[in-house]
Design a protein around this motif. Structure first.
Motif, PDB file in Angstrom:
ATOM      1  N   ASN A  90       0.682  -1.119   0.047  1.00  0.00           N
ATOM      2  CA  ASN A  90       0.143  -0.086   0.188  1.00  0.00           C
ATOM      3  C   ASN A  90       0.938   1.299   0.019  1.00  0.00           C
ATOM      4  O   ASN A  90       0.165   2.090   0.048  1.00  0.00           O
ATOM      5  CB  ASN A  90      -1.018   0.037   1.212  1.00  0.00           C
ATOM      6  CG  ASN A  90      -2.104  -1.000   1.100  1.00  0.00           C
ATOM      7  OD1 ASN A  90      -2.481  -1.308  -0.209  1.00  0.00           O
ATOM      8  ND2 ASN A  90      -2.777  -1.418   1.965  1.00  0.00           N
ATOM      9  N   TYR A  91       2.103   1.340  -0.020  1.00  0.00           N
ATOM     10  CA  TYR A  91       3.038   2.324  -0.295  1.00  0.00           C
ATOM     11  C   TYR A  91       3.218   2.773  -1.646  1.00  0.00           C
ATOM     12  O   TYR A  91       3.509   1.826  -2.195  1.00  0.00           O
ATOM     13  CB  TYR A  91       4.292   2.281   0.488  1.00  0.00           C
ATOM     14  CG  TYR A  91       4.019   2.434   2.029  1.00  0.00           C
ATOM     15  CD1 TYR A  91       3.783   3.414   2.837  1.00  0.00           C
ATOM     16  CD2 TYR A  91       4.103   0.934   2.858  1.00  0.00           C
ATOM     17  CE1 TYR A  91       3.508   3.325   4.220  1.00  0.00           C
ATOM     18  CE2 TYR A  91       3.931   0.901   4.204  1.00  0.00           C
ATOM     19  CZ  TYR A  91       3.698   2.037   4.895  1.00  0.00           C
ATOM     20  OH  TYR A  91       3.456   1.991   6.291  1.00  0.00           O
ATOM     21  N   PRO A  92       3.213   3.918  -1.967  1.00  0.00           N
ATOM     22  CA  PRO A  92       3.439   4.338  -3.671  1.00  0.00           C
ATOM     23  C   PRO A  92       4.928   3.932  -3.942  1.00  0.00           C
ATOM     24  O   PRO A  92       5.702   4.566  -3.170  1.00  0.00           O
ATOM     25  CB  PRO A  92       3.016   5.805  -3.601  1.00  0.00           C
ATOM     26  CG  PRO A  92       2.283   6.044  -2.373  1.00  0.00           C
ATOM     27  CD  PRO A  92       2.550   5.195  -1.485  1.00  0.00           C
ATOM     28  N   ILE A  93       4.955   3.171  -4.830  1.00  0.00           N
ATOM     29  CA  ILE A  93       6.255   2.996  -5.245  1.00  0.00           C
ATOM     30  C   ILE A  93       6.765   3.885  -6.404  1.00  0.00           C
ATOM     31  O   ILE A  93       8.090   4.390  -6.562  1.00  0.00           O
ATOM     32  CB  ILE A  93       6.739   1.636  -5.597  1.00  0.00           C
ATOM     33  CG1 ILE A  93       6.518   0.776  -4.358  1.00  0.00           C
ATOM     34  CG2 ILE A  93       8.058   1.246  -5.945  1.00  0.00           C
ATOM     35  CD1 ILE A  93       7.428   0.753  -3.052  1.00  0.00           C
ATOM     36  N   ILE A  94       6.053   3.798  -7.554  1.00  0.00           N
ATOM     37  CA  ILE A  94       6.013   4.395  -8.847  1.00  0.00           C
ATOM     38  C   ILE A  94       5.920   5.999  -8.474  1.00  0.00           C
ATOM     39  O   ILE A  94       4.854   6.418  -8.052  1.00  0.00           O
ATOM     40  CB  ILE A  94       5.344   4.017  -9.706  1.00  0.00           C
ATOM     41  CG1 ILE A  94       5.560   2.581  -9.833  1.00  0.00           C
ATOM     42  CG2 ILE A  94       5.515   4.838 -11.087  1.00  0.00           C
ATOM     43  CD1 ILE A  94       4.949   1.630 -11.099  1.00  0.00           C
ATOM     44  N   PRO A  95       6.991   6.662  -8.691  1.00  0.00           N
ATOM     45  CA  PRO A  95       6.636   8.013  -8.548  1.00  0.00           C
ATOM     46  C   PRO A  95       5.683   8.793  -9.098  1.00  0.00           C
ATOM     47  O   PRO A  95       5.384   8.583 -10.360  1.00  0.00           O
ATOM     48  CB  PRO A  95       8.291   8.756  -8.926  1.00  0.00           C
ATOM     49  CG  PRO A  95       8.747   7.601  -9.512  1.00  0.00           C
ATOM     50  CD  PRO A  95       8.188   6.482  -9.449  1.00  0.00           C
ATOM     51  N   ALA A  96       5.236   9.860  -8.567  1.00  0.00           N
ATOM     52  CA  ALA A  96       4.031  10.828  -9.259  1.00  0.00           C
ATOM     53  C   ALA A  96       4.463  11.265 -10.597  1.00  0.00           C
ATOM     54  O   ALA A  96       3.780  11.425 -11.556  1.00  0.00           O
ATOM     55  CB  ALA A  96       3.579  11.837  -8.365  1.00  0.00           C
ATOM     56  N   SER A  97       5.984  11.371 -10.729  1.00  0.00           N
ATOM     57  CA  SER A  97       6.200  12.192 -12.066  1.00  0.00           C
ATOM     58  C   SER A  97       6.050  11.330 -13.093  1.00  0.00           C
ATOM     59  O   SER A  97       5.762  11.534 -14.419  1.00  0.00           O
ATOM     60  CB  SER A  97       7.650  12.637 -11.944  1.00  0.00           C
ATOM     61  OG  SER A  97       8.707  11.481 -11.404  1.00  0.00           O
TER      62      SER A  97
ATOM     63  N   GLU B 183       2.750  11.681 -14.397  1.00  0.00           N
ATOM     64  CA  GLU B 183       2.698  12.970 -15.169  1.00  0.00           C
ATOM     65  C   GLU B 183       2.990  12.967 -16.733  1.00  0.00           C
ATOM     66  O   GLU B 183       2.541  13.483 -17.529  1.00  0.00           O
ATOM     67  CB  GLU B 183       3.225  14.323 -14.416  1.00  0.00           C
ATOM     68  CG  GLU B 183       2.544  14.833 -12.982  1.00  0.00           C
ATOM     69  CD  GLU B 183       3.583  15.166 -12.102  1.00  0.00           C
ATOM     70  OE1 GLU B 183       4.762  15.516 -12.680  1.00  0.00           O
ATOM     71  OE2 GLU B 183       3.086  15.494 -10.946  1.00  0.00           O
ATOM     72  N   HIS B 184       4.003  12.069 -16.685  1.00  0.00           N
ATOM     73  CA  HIS B 184       4.528  11.802 -18.327  1.00  0.00           C
ATOM     74  C   HIS B 184       3.818  10.628 -18.863  1.00  0.00           C
ATOM     75  O   HIS B 184       4.092  10.096 -19.938  1.00  0.00           O
ATOM     76  CB  HIS B 184       6.104  11.555 -18.178  1.00  0.00           C
ATOM     77  CG  HIS B 184       6.933  12.797 -17.852  1.00  0.00           C
ATOM     78  ND1 HIS B 184       7.116  13.073 -16.414  1.00  0.00           N
ATOM     79  CD2 HIS B 184       7.558  13.588 -18.535  1.00  0.00           C
ATOM     80  CE1 HIS B 184       8.005  14.113 -16.405  1.00  0.00           C
ATOM     81  NE2 HIS B 184       7.922  14.542 -17.593  1.00  0.00           N
ATOM     82  N   GLY B 185       2.828  10.325 -18.474  1.00  0.00           N
ATOM     83  CA  GLY B 185       1.961   9.423 -19.096  1.00  0.00           C
ATOM     84  C   GLY B 185       1.860   8.115 -18.880  1.00  0.00           C
ATOM     85  O   GLY B 185       1.257   7.133 -19.697  1.00  0.00           O
ATOM     86  N   TYR B 186       2.574   7.734 -17.775  1.00  0.00           N
ATOM     87  CA  TYR B 186       2.830   6.325 -17.440  1.00  0.00           C
ATOM     88  C   TYR B 186       1.128   5.850 -16.501  1.00  0.00           C
ATOM     89  O   TYR B 186       0.720   6.698 -16.094  1.00  0.00           O
ATOM     90  CB  TYR B 186       3.890   6.165 -16.185  1.00  0.00           C
ATOM     91  CG  TYR B 186       3.790   4.637 -15.603  1.00  0.00           C
ATOM     92  CD1 TYR B 186       4.468   3.593 -16.314  1.00  0.00           C
ATOM     93  CD2 TYR B 186       2.913   4.460 -14.428  1.00  0.00           C
ATOM     94  CE1 TYR B 186       4.438   2.284 -15.763  1.00  0.00           C
ATOM     95  CE2 TYR B 186       3.165   3.160 -13.923  1.00  0.00           C
ATOM     96  CZ  TYR B 186       3.768   2.139 -14.459  1.00  0.00           C
ATOM     97  OH  TYR B 186       3.974   0.959 -14.072  1.00  0.00           O
ATOM     98  N   MET B 187       0.775   4.816 -17.066  1.00  0.00           N
ATOM     99  CA  MET B 187      -0.437   4.247 -16.434  1.00  0.00           C
ATOM    100  C   MET B 187      -0.415   2.881 -15.859  1.00  0.00           C
ATOM    101  O   MET B 187       0.478   1.965 -16.257  1.00  0.00           O
ATOM    102  CB  MET B 187      -1.482   4.365 -17.438  1.00  0.00           C
ATOM    103  CG  MET B 187      -2.189   5.501 -17.794  1.00  0.00           C
ATOM    104  SD  MET B 187      -3.175   5.454 -19.472  1.00  0.00           S
ATOM    105  CE  MET B 187      -4.442   4.350 -18.890  1.00  0.00           C
ATOM    106  N   ASN B 188      -1.121   2.700 -14.677  1.00  0.00           N
ATOM    107  CA  ASN B 188      -1.145   1.243 -14.329  1.00  0.00           C
ATOM    108  C   ASN B 188      -1.915   0.271 -15.100  1.00  0.00           C
ATOM    109  O   ASN B 188      -2.663   0.619 -15.885  1.00  0.00           O
ATOM    110  CB  ASN B 188      -1.868   1.330 -12.826  1.00  0.00           C
ATOM    111  CG  ASN B 188      -1.152   2.075 -11.674  1.00  0.00           C
ATOM    112  OD1 ASN B 188       0.123   2.017 -11.699  1.00  0.00           O
ATOM    113  ND2 ASN B 188      -1.845   2.802 -11.012  1.00  0.00           N
ATOM    114  N   ASN B 189      -1.343  -0.624 -15.181  1.00  0.00           N
ATOM    115  CA  ASN B 189      -1.943  -1.853 -15.915  1.00  0.00           C
ATOM    116  C   ASN B 189      -2.950  -2.521 -15.181  1.00  0.00           C
ATOM    117  O   ASN B 189      -2.876  -3.545 -14.272  1.00  0.00           O
ATOM    118  CB  ASN B 189      -0.813  -3.029 -16.151  1.00  0.00           C
ATOM    119  CG  ASN B 189      -1.374  -3.929 -17.215  1.00  0.00           C
ATOM    120  OD1 ASN B 189      -2.559  -4.119 -17.490  1.00  0.00           O
ATOM    121  ND2 ASN B 189      -0.423  -4.670 -17.525  1.00  0.00           N
ATOM    122  N   GLY B 190      -4.324  -2.254 -15.631  1.00  0.00           N
ATOM    123  CA  GLY B 190      -5.530  -2.535 -15.082  1.00  0.00           C
ATOM    124  C   GLY B 190      -5.491  -4.186 -14.980  1.00  0.00           C
ATOM    125  O   GLY B 190      -6.099  -4.780 -14.159  1.00  0.00           O
TER     126      GLY B 190
END
Lengths: 199, 204
Positions: A155-162, A165-172
């Motif tokens: 539950n801790y965010p690993i992938i940085p927010a930046s 912002e550059h268009g990375y998306m989680n793989n649903g």
């Protein structure tokens, strides 16, 4: 000691014996429930092995499956009650799968194959290592799924927010059960190809 | 292999069952208070969420809840509270319950002081299908109720209809409907039924 380590690699309950797949698919969308599930299975497997081995000479063979089920369900209910009392949110996440540990083939398999013919202490360790072998696969699958599917670990965010912002998306797709099946398949394939090289 | 007599088998299994049942009752009674408290906390968290408070930690849920909410006496047995919502207005919390596809579903609806506009809602379920019916617990679904009304423009009680996206017509006003969850028709219908029956009991 060495003979107990089999479940961690060359005799892994999930990757080699293909037991316990159902729960492995269901609880691995996030790391936390996967680890709790693995610990629960380890506890149930170790103690059911121990208890059955302790009373193995008194069990009438004709009703041994019934006796095994009684002991296993007894332990599973205790684990379930403890989860509800101490880690309520995880117990809700695991929901029906804690109860289904009763029918987890790893546990019945170890009782039949090991506990009925070995002394209590070796049986206990056999249970621990089979549980850990199961847990190892669950952990690996859960890390892949949570990291790629939600961008978090425990539950801790690993992938940085930046990145986002550059268009990375989680793989649903990672969160859905079919992806767990594919990941387990990939693990089995990796393990098999490694085994071939050893031969 | 030893031979066991039938008498031995019967006595053995009976004794085992009695021992195990005894041990389980002890464990269950010992852990009951903690489990009940967990459920109370969860309930408080859910109601607070419906009233617009975001991300209330477990430890804070019960104290905050008892500070801003008070049980409401109603002629029916339905569980109701008055609550001070996050935006400072007074709201009425109504406990709603019904059945989904596989088991119980329930939730809390917060009505604004006009007893018409929904300020928030939250839903739970016992055993709906994960990924389909189970999605009623998601914030996205619950938030689609915000601003909807339980009376139509003629002042008639209609509750909230849960319809497929395409089906907006049929005389149902936009303020009285929300979108159903695709693939979960029976659970969606269950939520609709639950809201109608539960709110009907307490509407004036």
């Amino acid at each position: 000691m060495k003979k107990y380590l089999g479940p961690l690699s060359k005799d892994n309950p999930i990757l080699v014996q293909l037991l316990g797949i159902c729960s492995a698919l269901a609880v691995t969308a996030q790391l936390k429930p996967a680890v709790v599930m693995a610990l629960s299975v380890t506890v149930v497997c170790a103690f059911s092995n121990f208890v059955i081995s302790l009373i193995r000479n008194t069990i009438p063979p004709r009703i041994r499956i019934i006796v095994q089920l009684l002991i296993v369900s007894f332990l599973v209910i205790i684990v379930d009650q403890f989860l509800q009392a101490f880690v309520y949110d995880i117990s809700k996440m695991l929901s029906v799968f804690v109860g289904l540990i009763i029918t987890n083939c790893i546990i019945m398999g170890r009782l039949e194959a090991f506990a009925l013919s070995h002394a209590p202490v070796p049986s206990f360790f056999d249970g621990i290592f089979n549980g850990l072998g199961y847990g190892l696969v669950l952990t690996v699958v859960a890390i892949c799924r949570e990291l790629l599917g939600s961008g978090t670990l425990w539950n801790y965010p690993i992938i940085p927010a930046s990145f986002y912002e550059h268009g990375y998306m989680n793989n649903g797709l990672m969160i859905l059960p079919p992806m767990a099946l594919i990941l387990v398949g990939v693990l089995i394939w990796m393990r098999n190809s490694k085994l071939k090289q050893v031969k | 292999m030893k031979n066991f007599s039938n008498k031995y088998i019967f006595l053995y299994i009976t004794a085992l069952v009695v021992i195990i049942a005894g041990l389980l009752s002890v464990v269950s009674i010992a852990l009951k208070p903690r489990q009940m408290q967990n459920q109370e906390i969860e309930k408080a968290q859910q109601i607070l969420q419906a009233a617009g408070y975001d991300q209330i930690a477990k430890e804070d849920a019960l104290p905050l809840f008892s500070k801003i909410a008070a049980p409401l006496e109603s002629s029916t047995q339905r569980e109701m509270y008055t609550i001070q919502c996050a935006d400072g207005t007074q709201g009425t919390v109504i406990f709603v319950d019904g059945k989904g596809l596989w088991g119980k579903i329930w939730g809390y609806v917060v009505l604004a002081d006009d007893f018409n506009t929904i300020k928030g809602a939250v839903f739970s379920h016992k055993s709906e299908t994960p990924g389909l019916g189970a999605n009623i617990t998601e914030k996205k679904f619950a938030d689609s109720f915000i601003g909807k009304k339980i009376y139509d423009s003629n002042g008639k009680f209609v509750s909230i209809k849960i319809l497929q996206k395409a089906k907006s017509g049929g005389g149902v006003e936009d303020a009285n409907r929300v979108d159903a969850i695709s693939g979960a028709t029976i659970t969606s219908n269950g939520v609709q039924e639950m809201l109608y029956k539960s709110i009907k009991e307490v509407e004036k």
